[in-house]
Design a protein around this motif. Structure first.
Motif, PDB file in Angstrom:
ATOM      1  N   CYS A 179       0.821  -1.211   0.000  1.00  0.00           N
ATOM      2  CA  CYS A 179       0.000   0.000   0.000  1.00  0.00           C
ATOM      3  C   CYS A 179       0.855   1.261   0.000  1.00  0.00           C
ATOM      4  N   ILE A 180       0.189   2.384  -0.319  1.00  0.00           N
ATOM      5  CA  ILE A 180       0.790   3.710  -0.225  1.00  0.00           C
ATOM      6  C   ILE A 180       0.012   4.486   0.822  1.00  0.00           C
ATOM      7  N   TRP A 181       0.738   5.086   1.748  1.00  0.00           N
ATOM      8  CA  TRP A 181       0.145   5.910   2.779  1.00  0.00           C
ATOM      9  C   TRP A 181       0.446   7.388   2.526  1.00  0.00           C
ATOM     10  N   GLU A 182      -0.318   8.250   3.166  1.00  0.00           N
ATOM     11  CA  GLU A 182       0.025   9.670   3.175  1.00  0.00           C
ATOM     12  C   GLU A 182       0.138  10.146   4.618  1.00  0.00           C
ATOM     13  N   PHE A 183       1.079  11.057   4.839  1.00  0.00           N
ATOM     14  CA  PHE A 183       1.301  11.686   6.133  1.00  0.00           C
ATOM     15  C   PHE A 183       1.149  13.200   5.971  1.00  0.00           C
ATOM     16  N   ARG A 184       0.599  13.851   6.979  1.00  0.00           N
ATOM     17  CA  ARG A 184       0.650  15.319   7.037  1.00  0.00           C
ATOM     18  C   ARG A 184       2.056  15.725   7.467  1.00  0.00           C
ATOM     19  N   THR A 185       2.574  16.816   6.896  1.00  0.00           N
ATOM     20  CA  THR A 185       3.916  17.262   7.237  1.00  0.00           C
ATOM     21  C   THR A 185       3.925  18.736   7.638  1.00  0.00           C
ATOM     22  N   ASP A 186       5.059  19.167   8.187  1.00  0.00           N
ATOM     23  CA  ASP A 186       5.255  20.594   8.415  1.00  0.00           C
ATOM     24  C   ASP A 186       5.769  21.220   7.123  1.00  0.00           C
ATOM     25  N   ASP A 187       6.149  22.491   7.153  1.00  0.00           N
ATOM     26  CA  ASP A 187       6.566  23.161   5.921  1.00  0.00           C
ATOM     27  C   ASP A 187       7.942  22.716   5.439  1.00  0.00           C
ATOM     28  N   ARG A 188       8.618  21.849   6.216  1.00  0.00           N
ATOM     29  CA  ARG A 188       9.900  21.288   5.793  1.00  0.00           C
ATOM     30  C   ARG A 188       9.745  19.866   5.245  1.00  0.00           C
ATOM     31  N   GLY A 189       8.493  19.402   5.169  1.00  0.00           N
ATOM     32  CA  GLY A 189       8.241  18.081   4.618  1.00  0.00           C
ATOM     33  C   GLY A 189       8.409  16.941   5.593  1.00  0.00           C
ATOM     34  N   VAL A 190       8.518  17.254   6.884  1.00  0.00           N
ATOM     35  CA  VAL A 190       8.700  16.217   7.903  1.00  0.00           C
ATOM     36  C   VAL A 190       7.345  15.861   8.508  1.00  0.00           C
ATOM     37  N   PRO A 191       6.979  14.582   8.572  1.00  0.00           N
ATOM     38  CA  PRO A 191       5.714  14.189   9.186  1.00  0.00           C
ATOM     39  C   PRO A 191       5.553  14.764  10.587  1.00  0.00           C
ATOM     40  N   VAL A 192       4.325  15.178  10.901  1.00  0.00           N
ATOM     41  CA  VAL A 192       4.037  15.778  12.208  1.00  0.00           C
ATOM     42  C   VAL A 192       3.040  14.906  12.963  1.00  0.00           C
ATOM     43  N   LYS A 193       3.107  15.003  14.272  1.00  0.00           N
ATOM     44  CA  LYS A 193       2.211  14.224  15.124  1.00  0.00           C
ATOM     45  C   LYS A 193       0.842  14.890  15.217  1.00  0.00           C
ATOM     46  N   SER A 194      -0.159  14.061  15.423  1.00  0.00           N
ATOM     47  CA  SER A 194      -1.518  14.563  15.624  1.00  0.00           C
ATOM     48  C   SER A 194      -1.673  15.023  17.067  1.00  0.00           C
ATOM     49  N   GLY A 195      -2.856  15.490  17.396  1.00  0.00           N
ATOM     50  CA  GLY A 195      -3.131  15.939  18.758  1.00  0.00           C
ATOM     51  C   GLY A 195      -2.975  14.839  19.783  1.00  0.00           C
ATOM     52  N   SER A 196      -3.108  13.585  19.328  1.00  0.00           N
ATOM     53  CA  SER A 196      -2.973  12.453  20.243  1.00  0.00           C
ATOM     54  C   SER A 196      -1.520  12.005  20.400  1.00  0.00           C
ATOM     55  N   GLY A 197      -0.613  12.715  19.706  1.00  0.00           N
ATOM     56  CA  GLY A 197       0.807  12.426  19.888  1.00  0.00           C
ATOM     57  C   GLY A 197       1.377  11.308  19.048  1.00  0.00           C
ATOM     58  N   VAL A 198       0.682  10.922  17.970  1.00  0.00           N
ATOM     59  CA  VAL A 198       1.185   9.874  17.085  1.00  0.00           C
ATOM     60  C   VAL A 198       1.271  10.407  15.658  1.00  0.00           C
ATOM     61  N   TYR A 199       2.094   9.739  14.865  1.00  0.00           N
ATOM     62  CA  TYR A 199       2.190  10.094  13.448  1.00  0.00           C
ATOM     63  C   TYR A 199       1.070   9.366  12.712  1.00  0.00           C
ATOM     64  N   GLU A 200       0.014  10.080  12.406  1.00  0.00           N
ATOM     65  CA  GLU A 200      -1.132   9.448  11.767  1.00  0.00           C
ATOM     66  C   GLU A 200      -0.909   9.313  10.267  1.00  0.00           C
ATOM     67  N   LYS A 201      -1.286   8.164   9.738  1.00  0.00           N
ATOM     68  CA  LYS A 201      -1.164   7.904   8.313  1.00  0.00           C
ATOM     69  C   LYS A 201      -2.509   7.428   7.773  1.00  0.00           C
ATOM     70  N   ARG A 202      -2.686   7.627   6.472  1.00  0.00           N
ATOM     71  CA  ARG A 202      -3.935   7.210   5.828  1.00  0.00           C
ATOM     72  C   ARG A 202      -3.596   6.450   4.550  1.00  0.00           C
ATOM     73  N   GLU A 203      -4.190   5.278   4.386  1.00  0.00           N
ATOM     74  CA  GLU A 203      -3.953   4.507   3.172  1.00  0.00           C
ATOM     75  C   GLU A 203      -4.687   5.154   2.007  1.00  0.00           C
ATOM     76  N   ILE A 204      -3.962   5.386   0.899  1.00  0.00           N
ATOM     77  CA  ILE A 204      -4.588   6.012  -0.275  1.00  0.00           C
ATOM     78  C   ILE A 204      -4.590   5.090  -1.496  1.00  0.00           C
ATOM     79  N   VAL A 205      -3.679   4.128  -1.533  1.00  0.00           N
ATOM     80  CA  VAL A 205      -3.621   3.182  -2.653  1.00  0.00           C
ATOM     81  C   VAL A 205      -3.333   1.788  -2.108  1.00  0.00           C
ATOM     82  N   LYS A 206      -4.072   0.819  -2.597  1.00  0.00           N
ATOM     83  CA  LYS A 206      -3.801  -0.592  -2.294  1.00  0.00           C
ATOM     84  C   LYS A 206      -3.491  -1.283  -3.610  1.00  0.00           C
ATOM     85  N   VAL A 207      -2.317  -1.896  -3.706  1.00  0.00           N
ATOM     86  CA  VAL A 207      -1.901  -2.548  -4.945  1.00  0.00           C
ATOM     87  C   VAL A 207      -2.197  -4.038  -4.841  1.00  0.00           C
TER      88      VAL A 207
END
Length: 307
Positions: A179-207
């Motif tokens: 699969c391919i996931w997406e992460f939210r990032t800061d303006d430097r392209g580094v993944p950022v943690k959510s309010g719950s303190g984890v790096y949340e990811k979302r599946e966008i493609v399943k091969v």
């Protein structure tokens, strides 16, 4: 040529496990590696010449350095700065993975510089096909600060990465989970943690298994993803919003591994490949391929801002 698409074997490098194609627009060079062959390959797109550097151990990935005559090289457990003229590492390692994060059968795998210059890099286990997990890190090589983004409980085989800077999004391939996931990032392209303190990811493609195994990845100017489909004999483009496959280009090999855009006008999709054996092995196994698809081009990748 098929439907206007041009496919050429640029370098018959015969890589056992070709990977990590990196385009340097400053020098018009394309770098790629043979992980098992412990080799860094250099294709000069201006002079059409090929060279290589042998390393003392497996090379997991390479990243452009601030100095165009140097490369950041991830070996099995360490990250070093390689001088291209002397062909030797400069100074002490830039980073060493702690022993408690796994040493036996673990090595660095795919990694890239985020748009702001930090390194996002994965480590994989040799038994990943049996479910042995990996890890994903963010590392500032200048300050030596680092953090684990995905633990072994969260990722199987960390692989390709790409960024949409305007959307502050990083895309990431987990080959084991196909699969391919997406992460939210800061303006430097580094993944950022959510309010719950984890790096949340979302599946966008399943091969699907029929399509192949998603491996290395890049992004074009329209912000569509391009993925090498290992065992699928193709590279495919996906819309990251809808998750739908847009284009699929069949290749003259069965085992492509990674891809990146390059060339004078960023009009070539360079594709690395790996060994194929037996009487039915294709002619161009292990070659560096170039795919030109009319109207499709990419943007130059980032390099580490400072060291």
């Amino acid at each position: 040529m098929t439907g206007g698409i041009e496919i050429d074997a640029v370098v018959e490098s015969r890589t056992d496990l070709g990977e990590s194609p990196v385009w340097d627009e400053r020098t018009q060079r394309l770098y790629f590696i043979d992980i098992n062959g412990q080799t860094i390959h250099i294709w000069n797109n201006k002079s059409k010449s090929h060279d290589h550097i042998t390393m003392p151990e497996m090379v997991g990935t390479i990243i452009l350095a601030p100095n165009e005559e140097q490369l950041v090289v991830a070996l099995t457990r360490t990250i070093v700065l390689l001088d291209l003229k002397s062909r030797k590492p400069v100074g002490d390692p830039l980073f060493t993975v702690p022993e408690e994060h796994g040493v036996d059968k673990m090595r660095f795998n795919d990694g890239k510089a985020a748009p702001g210059g930090a390194v996002i890099i994965g480590r994989m286990h040799a038994d990943w096909r049996k479910g042995a997990p990996g890890r994903l890190y963010k590392i500032d090589l200048r300050t030596k600060q680092w953090e684990e983004i995905l633990s072994p409980d969260e990722v199987g085989l960390p692989n390709g990465m790409a960024w949409d800077v305007k959307k502050q999004t990083m895309y990431f391939v987990d080959t084991y989970k196909s699969c391919i996931w997406e992460f939210r990032t800061d303006d430097r392209g580094v993944p950022v943690k959510s309010g719950s303190g984890v790096y949340e990811k979302r599946e966008i493609v399943k091969v699907s298994q029929e399509e192949g195994i998603p491996d290395g990845m890049t992004i074009d100017r329209m912000m569509n993803l391009w993925v090498a489909l290992a065992d699928g004999g193709a590279v495919a483009s996906y819309n990251p919003v809808s998750g739908k496959q847009l284009v699929k280009v069949k290749l003259p090999v069965n085992k492509p591994t990674a891809c990146t855009f390059g060339g004078a006008f960023m009009e070539q999709l360079f594709v690395t490949t790996r060994v194929e054996k037996g009487e039915s092995a294709p002619e161009h196994w292990g070659a560096l391929l170039s795919v030109k698809n009319p109207g499709i081009s990419g943007a130059a990748g980032a390099y580490i801002a400072s060291l």
